[in-house]
Each structure stands twice: as structure tokens, then as C-alpha cells.
Design a protein around this motif. Structure first.
Motif, PDB file in Angstrom:
ATOM      1  N   GLY A  38       0.804  -1.162  -0.030  1.00 39.71           N
ATOM      2  CA  GLY A  38      -0.034   0.125   0.084  1.00 39.71           C
ATOM      3  C   GLY A  38       0.910   1.201  -0.007  1.00 39.71           C
ATOM      4  N   ASP A  39       0.057   2.463   0.079  1.00 34.41           N
ATOM      5  CA  ASP A  39       0.808   3.722   0.106  1.00 34.41           C
ATOM      6  C   ASP A  39       0.018   4.804   0.649  1.00 34.41           C
ATOM      7  N   GLU A  40       0.537   5.924   1.111  1.00 34.01           N
ATOM      8  CA  GLU A  40      -0.168   7.027   1.634  1.00 34.01           C
ATOM      9  C   GLU A  40      -1.356   6.503   2.519  1.00 34.01           C
ATOM     10  N   GLY A  41      -0.835   5.641   3.597  1.00 33.20           N
ATOM     11  CA  GLY A  41      -1.854   5.392   4.687  1.00 33.20           C
ATOM     12  C   GLY A  41      -2.866   4.519   4.409  1.00 33.20           C
ATOM     13  N   LYS A  42      -3.074   3.760   3.023  1.00 35.24           N
ATOM     14  CA  LYS A  42      -4.148   2.703   2.508  1.00 35.24           C
ATOM     15  C   LYS A  42      -3.311   1.734   1.871  1.00 35.24           C
ATOM     16  N   LEU A  43      -4.005   0.630   2.154  1.00 40.37           N
ATOM     17  CA  LEU A  43      -3.410  -0.826   1.486  1.00 40.37           C
ATOM     18  C   LEU A  43      -4.235  -0.627  -0.124  1.00 40.37           C
ATOM     19  N   TYR A  44      -3.420  -1.519  -0.914  1.00 35.81           N
ATOM     20  CA  TYR A  44      -3.723  -1.364  -2.230  1.00 35.81           C
ATOM     21  C   TYR A  44      -5.015  -2.368  -2.411  1.00 35.81           C
ATOM     22  N   ASN A  73       7.650   0.912   2.529  1.00 37.42           N
ATOM     23  CA  ASN A  73       7.447   2.630   2.481  1.00 37.42           C
ATOM     24  C   ASN A  73       6.926   2.595   3.868  1.00 37.42           C
ATOM     25  N   TYR A  74       6.409   3.998   4.357  1.00 34.50           N
ATOM     26  CA  TYR A  74       6.247   4.294   5.456  1.00 34.50           C
ATOM     27  C   TYR A  74       4.700   3.436   5.885  1.00 34.50           C
ATOM     28  N   THR A  75       3.881   3.680   5.104  1.00 33.58           N
ATOM     29  CA  THR A  75       2.411   2.892   4.943  1.00 33.58           C
ATOM     30  C   THR A  75       2.833   1.396   5.335  1.00 33.58           C
ATOM     31  N   GLU A  76       3.362   0.844   4.553  1.00 37.60           N
ATOM     32  CA  GLU A  76       3.960  -0.659   4.734  1.00 37.60           C
ATOM     33  C   GLU A  76       4.287  -1.070   6.034  1.00 37.60           C
ATOM     34  N   ALA A  77       5.516  -0.064   6.365  1.00 38.35           N
ATOM     35  CA  ALA A  77       6.041  -0.370   7.840  1.00 38.35           C
ATOM     36  C   ALA A  77       5.103  -0.457   8.747  1.00 38.35           C
ATOM     37  N   CYS A  78       4.010   0.613   8.641  1.00 36.18           N
ATOM     38  CA  CYS A  78       3.399   0.678   9.865  1.00 36.18           C
ATOM     39  C   CYS A  78       2.105  -0.297   9.876  1.00 36.18           C
ATOM     40  N   TYR A  79       1.605  -0.951   8.630  1.00 36.38           N
ATOM     41  CA  TYR A  79       0.885  -2.188   8.909  1.00 36.38           C
ATOM     42  C   TYR A  79       1.750  -3.443   9.004  1.00 36.38           C
ATOM     43  N   LEU A  80       2.689  -3.660   8.758  1.00 31.92           N
ATOM     44  CA  LEU A  80       3.843  -4.715   9.155  1.00 31.92           C
ATOM     45  C   LEU A  80       3.961  -4.871  10.726  1.00 31.92           C
ATOM     46  N   THR A  81       3.853  -3.609  11.332  1.00 29.67           N
ATOM     47  CA  THR A  81       4.238  -3.750  12.498  1.00 29.67           C
ATOM     48  C   THR A  81       3.183  -3.321  13.470  1.00 29.67           C
ATOM     49  N   ASN A  91       1.009   8.302  10.813  1.00 30.31           N
ATOM     50  CA  ASN A  91       0.764   9.751  11.069  1.00 30.31           C
ATOM     51  C   ASN A  91       0.999  10.585   9.719  1.00 30.31           C
ATOM     52  N   ALA A  92       0.261  11.091   9.189  1.00 33.77           N
ATOM     53  CA  ALA A  92       0.133  11.581   7.855  1.00 33.77           C
ATOM     54  C   ALA A  92       1.141  12.892   7.926  1.00 33.77           C
ATOM     55  N   ASP A  93       1.329  13.421   9.109  1.00 36.65           N
ATOM     56  CA  ASP A  93       2.404  14.510   9.175  1.00 36.65           C
ATOM     57  C   ASP A  93       3.740  13.946   9.340  1.00 36.65           C
ATOM     58  N   GLY A  94       4.111  12.879   9.588  1.00 33.89           N
ATOM     59  CA  GLY A  94       5.412  12.316   9.886  1.00 33.89           C
ATOM     60  C   GLY A  94       5.942  11.999  11.132  1.00 33.89           C
ATOM     61  N   ILE A 104       8.914   8.504   3.855  1.00 36.27           N
ATOM     62  CA  ILE A 104       8.454   8.511   5.246  1.00 36.27           C
ATOM     63  C   ILE A 104       9.007  10.182   5.585  1.00 36.27           C
ATOM     64  N   VAL A 105       8.187  11.026   6.159  1.00 39.30           N
ATOM     65  CA  VAL A 105       8.589  12.450   6.717  1.00 39.30           C
ATOM     66  C   VAL A 105       9.098  12.246   7.887  1.00 39.30           C
TER      67      VAL A 105
END
Length: 272
Positions: A112-118, A142-150, A155-158, A184-185
Motif C-alpha cells: 500500500g501507500d499514503e496510509g492505505k492498502l492497495y 514505504n512508511y505505510t507498509e512499515a506501519c501495517y507490518l508492525t 501519522n500523515a504529518d510524519g 517517510i517524513v
């Protein structure tokens, strides 16, 4: 220096420069003998909104025994899109077996990307990617995937650099030795954050964002990164070269009318 043989285990798109179709020309241009095993045949990039996917798990299951009998061995394996938990187990078992013979394992947990899954990515897909990460030398979600994996909070603001380090540590707990987090920001700046297990060092590399979207840029990043790592270069300079390559390719193509097909790489390989 002799070039390293690499196997790409990723999907193959019929229309669009993504996944195997993006990585193969770059790694070949960098001089590495490239082999491929498609995890799925995909009609076109998903950005068009309509597509057809053919899963190839049964084919993969039958390929590995043939390769084993023939004595095929690879210096590195790079995995990308994994279609199902069953496929993940078969591929992870093969990677684990090859790793025991000295093969480097690179995993791009595409989800996924930008906070959402594909489209079509489920909780089962996330578990599949955790299975792949458990055998990896280096991963680059990417940041989105790292969050889902863990199971972390997006956080959209980084994040702060300390928060990025904690996220890298959570990824390492799944099993990978080294890790990068792209897109990732960090402390207000678009960055790639990383941990190198060889030096036991964390780092963050900033980049300038070009506000256009092309599918396949993550695959381009992966291919340039892996190509330089296989030449014996260190993780930070290899990462920087991958970031610079992606930036140049996006900048040269930012005015393309149909961005959904990805970047026409063959025209621009010389800049790498």
C-alpha cells in the motif's frame, strides 16, 4: 569484478513499467545477470482501475524442484508482490534454503501507500509479507507498509527521527537484518530512514519531492539500490544513488500524458 546473479520473484505486468518489467532492464543495464519467476501475471498497472491478475503459485511450486535438480543457484533473490499466504510460504521456504547457501535476500513488501492498502490486500497479505521479512537480509517498505507490518499508527504529518528508529526496530523484530523505510517524513522532511546491521547505525536521508505520481518508482528504487549493493557498495551510498536515480527519472518524465503506464525506462538507462 564478476557480476552477481540475481533472481527476481515479483509480478509481471503486460502493460506498464512496474515490478519485474521495471527492475529487469535496470539490473541488466548495471551488468547483473537477471532471472525471473513471476508471482502473478497482471494485465496492466493497477492505476488504470481495471485489471486482470493470474496467480502463479502452482507454477512456482513446480519450478523450485526442477531448479534444485538442475543445481541452479543465485547470489541474490529480490522478492516483491506476493499474491497469497500459500505463495508466501513456498517462496519464503525457498529463500530460507538459498540463504543457507549464501544467497542475499532482499524483500520489498508491496502492500500500500499514503496510509492505505492497495486493492485486494488483506490481513492475510500482511501476514504473508511478515513471513517474507523473516528470511530477509534487507527490506525496504514505504512508511505505510512499515506501519501495517508492525501494527503501528500511521501519522500523515510524519515522525521524529527517534520514532523512525523505533519503527525500524519493530521491523527488525520480525526477522530482517537491515531495513529501510521509504517515503517517510522525518522531522518535517521527506526522507528514507534506515538501519544497517553491519555497522549497527541508524540514518535518515532527505530528498526533494516532485508532486507527481508514477507507478513503479518503488521498483526502480529497489533495482538501483540492489544493483549497487551487489557491486559491493555500502548501504547508505547505494540508497542515495537509488534516491537520486528515482528523482532524475521522475523529473525527466513529469510532463508525460499517461503516467499510469510508469516511466519508459529504456530511454533513460544512461542516467543511472
Amino acid at each position: 569484478m564478476s557480476k552477481k546473479q540475481i533472481l527476481l520473484i515479483n509480478d509481471m505486468a503486460g502493460y506498464g513499467k512496474v515490478a519485474t518489467a521495471a527492475m529487469l532492464p535496470i539490473l541488466s543495464y548495471l551488468g547483473h545477470p537477471v532471472y525471473n519467476l513471476p508471482t502473478a501475471l497482471v494485465s496492466n498497472t493497477l492505476d488504470y482501475g481495471k485489471f486482470k491478475i493470474l496467480e502463479t503459485t502452482d507454477y512456482i511450486k513446480d519450478v523450485f524442484p526442477v531448479w534444485k535438480e538442475l543445481g541452479f543457484h543465485f547470489d541474490a533473490i529480490a522478492t516483491g508482490f506476493i499474491v497469497s499466504e500459500r505463495q508466501a510460504k513456498i517462496v519464503a521456504d525457498y529463500c530460507r534454503e538459498q540463504a543457507s547457501l549464501g544467497t542475499a535476500i532482499f524483500v520489498d513488501p508491496i502492500m500500500g501507500d499514503e496510509g492505505k492498502l492497495y486493492n485486494g490486500v488483506t490481513a492475510a497479505t500482511i501476514n504473508s509479507m511478515r513471513e517474507m521479512i523473516s528470511v530477509a537480509d534487507l527490506i525496504f517498505p514505504n512508511y505505510t507498509e512499515a506501519c501495517y507490518l508492525t501494527s503501528g499508527k500511521y501519522n500523515a504529518d510524519g515522525v521524529s527521527f527517534e520514532e523512525a528508529k523505533r519503527l525500524l526496530d519493530d521491523l527488525r523484530l520480525i526477522g530482517t537484518k537491515s531495513a529501510l523505510i521509504t517515503s517517510i517524513v522525518v522531522d518535517g522532511t521527506p526522507s528514507v530512514a534506515g538501519y544497517n546491521h553491519v555497522t549497527d547505525k541508524y540514518f535518515s536521508l532527505p530528498y526533494t519531492e516532485i508532486p507527481v505520481h508514477f507507478p513503479g518508482t518503488g521498483d526502480i528504487f529497489s533495482a538501483i539500490l540492489i544493483g549497487h549493493l551487489l557491486d559491493g557498495e555500502l548501504l547508505i551510498p547505494s540508497t542515495q544513488k537509488a534516491m537520486d536515480g528515482v528523482y532524475k527519472l521522475i523529473d525527466l518524465n513529469k510532463d508525460n500524458k499517461d503516467k499510469n503506464r510508469g516511466i519508459p525506462l529504456e530511454k533513460y538507462l544512461g542516467i543511472l
